[in-house]
Design an enzyme around this catalytic site. Structure first.
Site, mmCIF file in Angstrom:
data_model
loop_
_atom_site.group_PDB
_atom_site.id
_atom_site.type_symbol
_atom_site.label_atom_id
_atom_site.label_comp_id
_atom_site.label_asym_id
_atom_site.label_seq_id
_atom_site.Cartn_x
_atom_site.Cartn_y
_atom_site.Cartn_z
ATOM 1 C CB THR A 80 -0.950 -0.003 1.208
ATOM 2 O OG1 THR A 80 -1.874 -1.083 1.067
ATOM 3 C CG2 THR A 80 -1.716 1.305 1.309
ATOM 4 C CG ASN A 101 2.059 -1.295 3.821
ATOM 5 O OD1 ASN A 101 2.235 -0.439 2.955
ATOM 6 N ND2 ASN A 101 1.370 -2.403 3.604
ATOM 7 C CE LYS A 158 -5.054 -0.271 4.188
ATOM 8 N NZ LYS A 158 -4.330 -1.099 3.187
ATOM 9 C CG ASP A 159 -0.622 5.524 8.927
ATOM 10 O OD1 ASP A 159 -0.713 4.591 8.091
ATOM 11 O OD2 ASP A 159 0.212 5.488 9.862
ATOM 12 N NE ARG A 160 -0.342 0.874 4.716
ATOM 13 C CZ ARG A 160 -0.863 0.381 5.832
ATOM 14 N NH1 ARG A 160 -0.654 1.027 6.984
ATOM 15 N NH2 ARG A 160 -1.571 -0.734 5.818
#
Length: 532
Positions: A80, A101, A158-160
């Site tokens: 991701t 990740n 998601k943060d990323r």
């Protein structure tokens, strides 16, 4: 700069409204939306496409734009974070600095690769977040440099998936974190949560989206396509293999992200942001980066050929279609890019049933102690002061306690002999060497490893095998390899420069960033390789 200053003021103090903005007619779309369907490979979309809603985002975009069936990533770390960095910068992990990740930190264990240990996540004391690892400029960075009146907003589960598309200093960057109580950000972006976001969270608690159990829309159609609901290898994040899926009372933090309603919740916040910050309402094109992570969680838990994946893809795609139509009703035609960060392998049980009985599912959690036992048997006990020969295994890296040639050689020999492992290399040695030309496995691995690798040994699963993490033994599937089911993703582009067309030739994925830049009317970021 006036508009950006106003937005910053709103972020810091939670101002409730902005002065009216005026605009003149413009041929250029005033809003560019980039929507990433996490874990949607080319072949998976082709299988599901006839069953999607014609009014969903994907089919409606194909009907009026350019559909590239296969854009191919040029690296093997199909995960991701690297994927989102590549979509928005054109850079492989070697150049973006984003190779995983999560990373292993001694004393903390597995942490987000976005955690810089300094900029605290709002609502948490044990986690930080910023784009500190990102070495490549993104389209967002170029927009802010060339068009300072334009706005950049990045929103994800998601943060990323929010941090990397936003570049270094987006105007708004928020993501979901159950431990932080809902959608949040970090002190890299603003000292504290603005009042408008706190107020929205109070009005729209994410727990409310978990109250209704998830049931399939059309069980008969799903059974006709895939057979019975319950299949071997399915179920994770607290859910078993059969519908309905009830998230109430589940302790797994990812249970919410696995529900279709999590995407509805995210898009509700997207509506709030679009209206509050008046995205697309003047002649300076704004960028809205969205990432739909629900498909990834469901894909991991149930596989891409499951009732659950088919149902969730249909639902989130229709939800995004509604969202896009609402934006266009307010601001006029927008530019739209739909793509994915990676694909995925089938469940190994399905792979076995198709005749490929060599497919293996292994987990880093169970493999690490076996690797350590081998190293102790080969090298003896670790020297005084070292906790272990192999301290951590966080996909796709093994983290050694000591970087000595004998330790690396012994670890590589064991890893390469394990079923399901297709490649294991000394990450720092590969990072220090030139990248081979072309798309050999060596070249794909070399581009997968950042110049400053987070770990010591890079590990990639064999074809049709999967390396699992954070999952129960014996279930689920994954991605993160050089094989084409992981590297090939669709790209659909809607904009005035792109006539309706279907392209079957394989295109370099690094052209996606150039395409986004073209739609926004700015130069392409450094590592983009043209446009689609």
């Amino acid at each position: 700069m006036m508009r950006r200053a106003l937005v910053l003021f709103m972020v810091l103090v939670g101002c409730g409204s902005t002065p009216p903005r005026t605009s003149a007619p413009s041929a250029r779309p005033r809003l560019v939306v980039v929507a990433v369907y996490d874990q949607l490979g080319s072949d998976v979309l082709a299988a599901h496409l006839p069953h999607l809603d014609p009014d969903g985002a994907i089919r409606s975009a194909i009907a009026r734009g350019r559909y590239v069936q296969r854009a191919r990533y040029a690296y093997s770390a199909t995960l991701t974070a690297p994927g989102h960095a590549a979509i928005h910068s054109g850079a492989s992990p070697r150049d973006s600095g984003i190779g995983s990740n999560r990373v292993f930190v001694l004393g903390r264990g597995r942490v987000s690769a976005m955690d810089d240990g300094t900029h605290r996540v709002w609502g948490r004391d044990d986690a930080g977040a910023s784009p500190f690892r990102l070495q490549a400029e993104t389209v967002a960075d170029v927009i802010q440099s060339e068009r300072p009146a334009s706005l950049v907003v990045s929103l994800a589960l998601k943060d990323r998936s929010a941090i990397l598309p936003g570049g270094q200093h987006p105007d708004v960057c928020v993501w979901f974190d159950a431990e932080a109580g809902g959608f949040t950000s970090s002190t890299w972006y603003a000292p504290a949560m603005p009042e408008w976001l706190a107020s929205w969270r109070a009005r729209e608690p994410f727990e409310a989206a978990m109250e209704t159990p998830w049931t399939p829309r059309d069980p008969a159609a799903l059974e006709a396509r895939f057979g019975p609901d319950v299949q071997p290898g399915e179920g994770a994040y607290g859910f078993d293999a059969s519908f309905p899926h009830d998230a109430r009372g589940l302790e797994d933090a990812d249970a919410f992200r696995s529900l279709p309603s999590s995407t509805d919740h995210m898009l509700a916040l997207g509506r709030e942001i679009a209206a509050r910050f008046e995205l697309g309402e003047d002649d300076e094109p704004d960028l809205l980066a969205l990432s739909i992570s629900t498909t990834d969680y469901v894909g991991h838990a149930f596989g891409p050929s499951s009732w659950e994946y088919a149902d969730v893809l249909l639902r989130v795609d229709r939800a995004l279609g509604d969202f896009v139509r609402e934006l266009e009703a307010r601001v006029g035609p927008i530019a739209l890019v739909i793509t994915s960060d990676h694909g995925a392998a089938e469940l190994v049980e399905r792979t076995h049933a198709s005749g490929h009985t060599d497919a293996v599912r292994f987990t880093s959690e169970s493999s690490l102690p076996r690797l350590e036992a081998h190293l102790r048997e080969t090298l003896g006990a670790p020297p005084e002061g070292a906790t272990a020969w192999a301290e951590g295994w966080v996909q796709p890296y093994v983290y050694l306690g000591m970087r000595e040639p004998r330790v690396i050689e012994a670890a590589l020999a064991w890893l390469r002999a394990q079923p399901g492992i297709g490649a294991a290399v000394d990450a720092r040695a590969v990072a220090a060497a030139p990248v081979p030309e072309g798309e050999s496995l060596d070249a794909l691995i070399a581009r997968a490893i950042p110049r400053d690798p987070p770990g010591d040994i890079y590990v990639m699963p064999a074809e049709r095998s999967v390396a699992m993490e954070d999952m129960p033994e014996g279930v689920g599937t994954s991605h993160g390899s050089a094989w084409l089911y992981d590297r090939d993703v669709p790209v659909i582009v809607v904009g005035p420069q792109f006539a309706r067309e279907e392209i079957t030739d394989v295109m370099p994925q690094c052209r996606v960033a150039g395409t986004i830049a073209e739609l926004a009317g700015v130069r392409a970021p450094r590592f983009a390789c043209g446009a689609l």
